[in-house]
Design a protein around this motif. Structure first.
Motif, mmCIF file in Angstrom:
data_model
loop_
_atom_site.group_PDB
_atom_site.id
_atom_site.type_symbol
_atom_site.label_atom_id
_atom_site.label_comp_id
_atom_site.label_asym_id
_atom_site.label_seq_id
_atom_site.Cartn_x
_atom_site.Cartn_y
_atom_site.Cartn_z
ATOM 1 N N ALA A 1 3.337 18.782 33.979
ATOM 2 C CA ALA A 1 3.818 20.163 33.857
ATOM 3 C C ALA A 1 3.952 20.821 35.232
ATOM 4 O O ALA A 1 4.915 21.550 35.488
ATOM 5 C CB ALA A 1 2.869 20.973 32.975
ATOM 6 N N GLU A 2 3.002 20.557 36.124
ATOM 7 C CA GLU A 2 3.086 21.102 37.481
ATOM 8 C C GLU A 2 4.335 20.613 38.196
ATOM 9 O O GLU A 2 5.028 21.387 38.869
ATOM 10 C CB GLU A 2 1.848 20.697 38.292
ATOM 11 C CG GLU A 2 0.606 21.500 37.962
ATOM 12 C CD GLU A 2 -0.569 21.082 38.831
ATOM 13 O OE1 GLU A 2 -0.371 20.862 40.045
ATOM 14 O OE2 GLU A 2 -1.683 20.980 38.309
ATOM 15 N N ALA A 3 4.642 19.321 38.061
ATOM 16 C CA ALA A 3 5.822 18.755 38.712
ATOM 17 C C ALA A 3 7.105 19.384 38.159
ATOM 18 O O ALA A 3 8.038 19.701 38.919
ATOM 19 C CB ALA A 3 5.857 17.236 38.536
ATOM 20 N N ILE A 4 7.150 19.570 36.834
ATOM 21 C CA ILE A 4 8.345 20.156 36.211
ATOM 22 C C ILE A 4 8.529 21.608 36.652
ATOM 23 O O ILE A 4 9.638 22.032 37.020
ATOM 24 C CB ILE A 4 8.248 20.058 34.672
ATOM 25 C CG1 ILE A 4 8.336 18.592 34.226
ATOM 26 C CG2 ILE A 4 9.350 20.882 34.006
ATOM 27 C CD1 ILE A 4 8.003 18.374 32.772
ATOM 28 N N VAL A 5 7.442 22.379 36.627
ATOM 29 C CA VAL A 5 7.529 23.789 37.012
ATOM 30 C C VAL A 5 7.869 23.919 38.501
ATOM 31 O O VAL A 5 8.639 24.797 38.900
ATOM 32 C CB VAL A 5 6.212 24.524 36.685
ATOM 33 C CG1 VAL A 5 6.253 25.951 37.205
ATOM 34 C CG2 VAL A 5 5.964 24.514 35.187
ATOM 35 N N HIS A 6 7.311 23.031 39.318
ATOM 36 C CA HIS A 6 7.634 23.041 40.754
ATOM 37 C C HIS A 6 9.133 22.835 40.966
ATOM 38 O O HIS A 6 9.758 23.523 41.783
ATOM 39 C CB HIS A 6 6.844 21.954 41.469
ATOM 40 C CG HIS A 6 7.190 21.806 42.928
ATOM 41 N ND1 HIS A 6 6.654 22.623 43.903
ATOM 42 C CD2 HIS A 6 8.030 20.953 43.574
ATOM 43 C CE1 HIS A 6 7.136 22.280 45.080
ATOM 44 N NE2 HIS A 6 7.970 21.265 44.904
ATOM 45 N N ALA A 7 9.718 21.880 40.232
ATOM 46 C CA ALA A 7 11.157 21.630 40.341
ATOM 47 C C ALA A 7 11.964 22.838 39.871
ATOM 48 O O ALA A 7 12.998 23.180 40.470
ATOM 49 C CB ALA A 7 11.533 20.390 39.534
ATOM 50 N N GLU A 8 11.504 23.496 38.806
ATOM 51 C CA GLU A 8 12.194 24.690 38.320
ATOM 52 C C GLU A 8 12.152 25.815 39.347
ATOM 53 O O GLU A 8 13.145 26.517 39.563
ATOM 54 C CB GLU A 8 11.559 25.166 37.014
ATOM 55 C CG GLU A 8 11.839 24.261 35.822
ATOM 56 C CD GLU A 8 11.119 24.742 34.578
ATOM 57 O OE1 GLU A 8 10.400 25.766 34.652
ATOM 58 O OE2 GLU A 8 11.259 24.089 33.526
#
Length: 241
Positions: free
Chosen positions: A129-136
């Protein structure tokens, strides 16, 4: 004599005209293409800036409301309530990470005893989730770096084109006076100025957004660590019980 030269210069600039429309009319095809490209780059960077500012402000505002609300639900051991609270704050970067960990933890919690595999699965869910939110959060920010680094070079290309046109003016009129080079020099100055005008704000905002994303990453990291600590304490309490 000096007064006469100043008067002649004044009438010359009036005759040539250095307003935007006149310079546009004097530009060649390549110089106009450079100006259009720079305006497109500027419009894109402004769009990214507005989009990221709105997204970051919304994430910050909702996270401030989400953190105390979900902390209260977790203190009372209400996982379902904590998940519902997280679902209400769709724009909060903390809520997106926390809800992923909570859902994974709840899905693996089949009995009163909480295994180490459940903790590990929740940890992996938090990391994903951290990786996805970081990309967003970083969406579009890298384009500001591209515009900031290429804008001056696009303007420099227009400068080269303007200088070439200035020499063409000298060759065609067989004179080296100001009138022969004024059009080409104006193209060179305008494109250089536009390149800097596009690049400087893009670089400044890229640095600002990069710092903001780093701050959000730290907040998400801290929230993940606190949530894992909560899961471990809950597991220990379940074992004692």
């Amino acid at each position: 004599m000096l007064l006469t030269m100043q008067t002649m210069g004044f009438f010359f600039f009036q005759e040539v005209g250095f307003d935007a429309l006149t310079m546009w009319d004097q530009m060649g095809g390549l110089a106009r293409a450079v100006v259009i490209i720079l305006f497109i780059m500027s419009a894109w960077s402004i769009g990214v800036m507005i989009d990221r500012l709105l997204a970051f402000n919304a994430a910050k505002a909702q996270s401030r409301q989400f953190a105390p609300a979900v902390a209260g639900a977790l203190r009372e051991g209400k996982l379902d309530e904590a998940i519902k609270i997280a679902d209400r704050y769709k724009k909060s970067h903390l809520a997106k990470v926390v809800v992923a960990g909570l859902q994974e933890f709840k899905a693996h919690q089949m009995s009163s005893e909480i295994s180490g595999e459940t903790i590990e699965a929740s940890k992996r869910a938090l990391e994903r989730a951290e990786a996805i939110v970081h990309a967003e959060l970083k969406r579009g920010v890298s384009s500001l770096a591209t515009i900031g680094s290429t804008g001056p070079f696009v303007g420099l290309f227009g400068t080269v084109v303007g200088i070439v046109n200035a020499f063409k003016g000298i060759a065609s009129e067989k004179a080296a006076g100001l009138g022969a080079v004024a059009g080409g020099i104006s193209e060179a100055l305008v494109t250089t100025a536009l390149g800097l005008f596009v690049a400087i704000p893009a670089v400044m905002m890229f640095n600002y957004f990069t710092n903001k994303v780093e701050a959000f990453d730290i907040e998400m990291n801290n929230s993940s660590s606190e949530l894992l600590d909560y899961f471990i304490k809950r597991s220990q309490a379940a074992r004692r019980a």
